[in-house]
Scaffold this motif. Sequence first.
Motif, PDB file in Angstrom:
ATOM      1  N   THR A  54      47.822   5.342  26.872  1.00 39.68           N
ATOM      2  CA  THR A  54      49.249   5.335  27.223  1.00 39.68           C
ATOM      3  C   THR A  54      49.610   4.045  27.967  1.00 39.68           C
ATOM      4  OG1 THR A  54      48.914   6.379  29.378  1.00 39.68           O
ATOM      5  CG2 THR A  54      49.161   7.836  27.465  1.00 39.68           C
ATOM      6  N   GLU A  55      50.916   3.863  28.163  1.00 42.18           N
ATOM      7  CA  GLU A  55      51.386   2.699  28.920  1.00 42.18           C
ATOM      8  C   GLU A  55      50.845   2.720  30.347  1.00 42.18           C
ATOM      9  OE1 GLU A  55      53.060  -0.013  27.958  1.00 42.18           O
ATOM     10  OE2 GLU A  55      52.822   0.766  25.924  1.00 42.18           O
ATOM     11  N   ALA A  56      50.560   3.910  30.848  1.00 47.00           N
ATOM     12  CA  ALA A  56      49.980   4.036  32.190  1.00 47.00           C
ATOM     13  C   ALA A  56      48.480   3.750  32.193  1.00 47.00           C
ATOM     14  CB  ALA A  56      50.245   5.430  32.747  1.00 47.00           C
ATOM     15  N   GLY A  57      47.894   3.607  30.975  1.00 45.00           N
ATOM     16  CA  GLY A  57      46.473   3.263  30.883  1.00 45.00           C
ATOM     17  C   GLY A  57      45.536   4.447  30.787  1.00 45.00           C
ATOM     18  N   ASN A  58      46.073   5.629  30.410  1.00 41.78           N
ATOM     19  CA  ASN A  58      45.258   6.840  30.371  1.00 41.78           C
ATOM     20  C   ASN A  58      45.020   7.325  28.944  1.00 41.78           C
ATOM     21  OD1 ASN A  58      45.377   6.912  33.221  1.00 41.78           O
ATOM     22  ND2 ASN A  58      47.319   8.028  33.127  1.00 41.78           N
ATOM     23  N   ILE A  59      43.920   8.070  28.773  1.00 45.33           N
ATOM     24  CA  ILE A  59      43.678   8.817  27.543  1.00 45.33           C
ATOM     25  C   ILE A  59      43.468  10.278  27.931  1.00 45.33           C
ATOM     26  CG2 ILE A  59      42.685   6.904  26.233  1.00 45.33           C
ATOM     27  CD1 ILE A  59      39.904   8.046  26.849  1.00 45.33           C
ATOM     28  N   THR A  60      43.654  11.171  26.940  1.00 44.55           N
ATOM     29  CA  THR A  60      43.459  12.598  27.183  1.00 44.55           C
ATOM     30  C   THR A  60      42.133  13.025  26.565  1.00 44.55           C
ATOM     31  OG1 THR A  60      45.846  12.989  27.152  1.00 44.55           O
ATOM     32  CG2 THR A  60      44.418  14.902  26.869  1.00 44.55           C
ATOM     33  N   VAL A  61      41.272  13.615  27.394  1.00 45.59           N
ATOM     34  CA  VAL A  61      39.923  13.987  26.969  1.00 45.59           C
ATOM     35  C   VAL A  61      39.755  15.496  27.112  1.00 45.59           C
ATOM     36  CG1 VAL A  61      37.450  13.654  27.416  1.00 45.59           C
ATOM     37  CG2 VAL A  61      39.055  11.753  27.740  1.00 45.59           C
ATOM     38  N   PRO A  62      39.161  16.166  26.091  1.00 44.07           N
ATOM     39  CA  PRO A  62      38.912  17.609  26.206  1.00 44.07           C
ATOM     40  C   PRO A  62      38.128  17.935  27.480  1.00 44.07           C
ATOM     41  CG  PRO A  62      38.470  16.860  23.979  1.00 44.07           C
ATOM     42  CD  PRO A  62      38.730  15.629  24.787  1.00 44.07           C
ATOM     43  N   LEU A  63      38.471  19.065  28.106  1.00 43.44           N
ATOM     44  CA  LEU A  63      37.857  19.584  29.328  1.00 43.44           C
ATOM     45  C   LEU A  63      38.297  18.822  30.576  1.00 43.44           C
ATOM     46  CD1 LEU A  63      34.155  20.142  28.109  1.00 43.44           C
ATOM     47  CD2 LEU A  63      36.020  21.793  28.143  1.00 43.44           C
ATOM     48  N   VAL A  64      38.329  17.508  30.483  1.00 44.01           N
ATOM     49  CA  VAL A  64      38.604  16.685  31.665  1.00 44.01           C
ATOM     50  C   VAL A  64      40.090  16.486  31.899  1.00 44.01           C
ATOM     51  CG1 VAL A  64      38.286  14.394  32.689  1.00 44.01           C
ATOM     52  CG2 VAL A  64      36.395  15.496  31.478  1.00 44.01           C
ATOM     53  N   GLY A  65      40.849  16.264  30.795  1.00 45.17           N
ATOM     54  CA  GLY A  65      42.264  15.938  30.923  1.00 45.17           C
ATOM     55  C   GLY A  65      42.481  14.436  30.875  1.00 45.17           C
ATOM     56  N   GLU A  66      43.393  13.910  31.694  1.00 40.47           N
ATOM     57  CA  GLU A  66      43.703  12.488  31.656  1.00 40.47           C
ATOM     58  C   GLU A  66      42.641  11.670  32.389  1.00 40.47           C
ATOM     59  OE1 GLU A  66      47.617  11.472  32.950  1.00 40.47           O
ATOM     60  OE2 GLU A  66      48.505  11.959  31.001  1.00 40.47           O
TER      61      GLU A  66
END
Length: 266
Positions: A54-66
């Motif tokens: 994302t523009e904020a520099g995050n990815i979404t990962v199963p179990l963990v979240g952002e």
Amino acid sequence: MKKLANFLSLATTFAMFVLALGMAHAAEVPLGPGDVVRVTIYGDTNPPTDTRVTEAGNITVPLVGEVRVTGLSTAEAEQKIARQLRDKGFMKDPQVNVLVTTAASQQVAVLGQVAKPGRYVLDGPRTVTDMIAIAGGVTPDGGDIVTLVRTADGVTKRDQINLWELSNGGDTSKNVVLGKDDVLVVERAQKFFIYGEVQRPGMYRLEHGMSVLQALSAGGGLTLRGTERGMKIKRRDSSGKLTEMKVDGETMVQPDDIVYIKESWF
């Protein structure tokens, strides 16, 4: 048939090597907004996840979240995700793989006199000459000078790089590794003019280290009435004033010089 099988085997091996090399290069490039990565958590029942930074520099990962990954290499992102899985008690020894499927954040622009100007993805460490080659090389109208435009901390800096010098034993440190949002501009070739008693008067490309005699040759040589005696160059000085000077065949021609060949009187 045996030769064909051997050839196909070698071709497959080479293709796998090139793919692996490209993946290794991509792994060295920091992740950034717009990149798409595939996250695989071995031992997890969920399938691999394709996620965009994302523009904020995050990815979404199963179990963990952002998870914030901007500026990290894929190896560093793998370690960060594994650490969070372990710290949150989901796995004791998590094995994570992060693969870049679409590299969009790390781009440079190659403009000016190249065959295919445009924006290009940095899929690994790329030098100035690497990117010019990827952009199809310098066109016939292109010159030896490339301008590198680089902005850091709000300050834009322009450096000129001489391709002829790089390819002829010059300072290779000038062939720098490019970074995100760098711009390369390949300048037009420098020109000179020749007129008077030459076969083909007009404007010509100025080659590196060109002498008046070589300029005369570019113009087709002397006419039947031409002479090498009394040749002149009209040249602008630092103030822009046009001055005239007598020259001989060994005089070096400079950009925008006007070379004049006189008529012989006998």
